[in-house]
Design an enzyme around this catalytic site. Structure first.
Site, PDB file in Angstrom:
ATOM      1  CE  LYS A  32       0.661   1.011   4.637  1.00  0.00           C
ATOM      2  NZ  LYS A  32       1.272   2.214   5.339  1.00  0.00           N
TER       3      LYS A  32
ATOM      4  CB  THR B  22      -1.362   4.952   3.345  1.00  0.00           C
ATOM      5  OG1 THR B  22      -1.548   3.788   4.247  1.00  0.00           O
ATOM      6  CG2 THR B  22       0.065   5.268   3.148  1.00  0.00           C
TER       7      THR B  22
END
Length: 333
Positions: free
Chosen positions: A187, A244
């Site tokens: 990610k 994120t």
């Protein structure tokens, strides 16, 4: 329970405070004695400004703090995981549960961080990966957060679940360590790309497309390595990806923003001023994709920008003009 957190960065410090709030005895280890002295003197981590360190939190730069602990949390940067595990190996006692909370893949071996740790500490030390959408800045301020405790050892996963869980920090258990760890590592690559899009002035449509297709790439690679599809749709996967890619707490996103604004890679890394895990994870993800023959065009594009100096705007155009494809490959039989 006697515990130790190895690594006094923002995340290690935040987790140490969760353990302390739950009534455990906690030692927080710093690699640099000077860093420990600063923490001792200021009773505040510079990375978590405004959050006082409780007096009950023991600060140390001696790894012997891990001796006799029921649980040891490893919160060092990914590049330091192997070296730290080597040093811990003779200190840990059989049955001590080791919790990996770092996010990354080892550069030269393409191993997950728990695999790296296991190779150094041996099979007698149960391992758990703790991951999910969890900015240290928010955990340290006791904002509601949920994460996943993943291990092949059910008792170890549930022990860590019980150890950390409270009214502000909810923990789910899982047996899919591969999926949880790969989600946490990959990610960062997509978050870096999301930052690039922000830096170039693109909007919500672009970011939504990037995150969705990026998650597809993570899941394809993860499943080819033994992870489960459900994991990538859960907290460690899509949950961590959302937080994120959308938050300025994310070093990877901030780094990407600088790249999108035209700053050279090395200057952008220096300006962020902390480890940008997505930079290293991009090279490893590309190597794994090539090795396993998994199609990862976004990762490939990120690699071209980071390691070959290609313009982010050029790779976006190349991604948008690829040959047409189905979204779901097994339709229209």
């Amino acid at each position: 329970m006697k515990t130790a957190v190895i690594g006094s960065g923002a995340w290690g410090t935040a987790l140490a405070m969760v353990l302390l709030d739950n009534g455990h005895e906690v030692s927080l280890w710093s690699y640099d004695p000077k860093e420990r002295e600063i923490l001792e003197r200021e009773r505040e981590n510079p990375l978590l400004k405004g959050v006082p360190l409780p007096e009950a939190l023991r600060l140390t730069s001696d790894l012997q703090a891990a001796k006799g602990c029921g649980v040891v949390v490893m919160a060092v940067p990914s590049f330091a995981v192997r070296e730290t595990a080597q040093k811990l190996a003779p200190i840990l006692e059989e049955g001590t549960v080791l919790v990996s909370v770092s996010k990354g893949i080892e550069k030269d071996t393409s191993l997950t961080l728990s695999q790296v740790i296991q190779s150094e500490v041996g099979e007698k030390i149960p391992l758990v990966a703790l991951s999910g959408p969890s900015h240290a800045e928010e955990v340290s301020r006791k904002m509601p957060t949920t994460v996943v405790s993943a291990s092949e050892d059910k008792k170890a996963a549930e022990l860590v679940q019980d150890l950390f869980m409270n009214e502000r920090f909810r923990v789910y258990a899982s047996d899919d360590m591969v999926g949880v760890e790969l989600s946490g590592a990959l990610k960062n690559v997509i978050a870096l790309c999301a930052g690039c899009c922000d830096g170039m002035g693109f909007g919500d449509n672009t970011k939504a497309a990037l995150m969705t297709r990026g998650l597809s790439e993570i899941a394809r690679l993860g499943e080819s390595m033994g992870g489960r599809k459900e994991t990538f749709a859960g907290l460690a996967g899509v949950g961590d990806l959302i937080v994120t890619c959308t938050s300025m707490h994310s070093r990877n996103r901030r780094f990407g923003i600088l790249l999108g604004r035209g700053k050279p890679v090395d200057e952008a890394r220096q300006e962020v001023g902390a480890v940008v895990e997505g930079y290293y994870a991009t090279a490893t993800a590309k190597a794994l994709a090539d090795q396993l023959k998994v199609d990862m065009p976004i990762v490939q594009a990120a690699y071209e920008v980071l390691y070959h100096g290609k313009s982010p705007r050029i790779v976006v155009n190349e991604l948008m003009t690829r040959s047409k494809k189905r979204e779901i490959e097994d339709g229209w039989v």
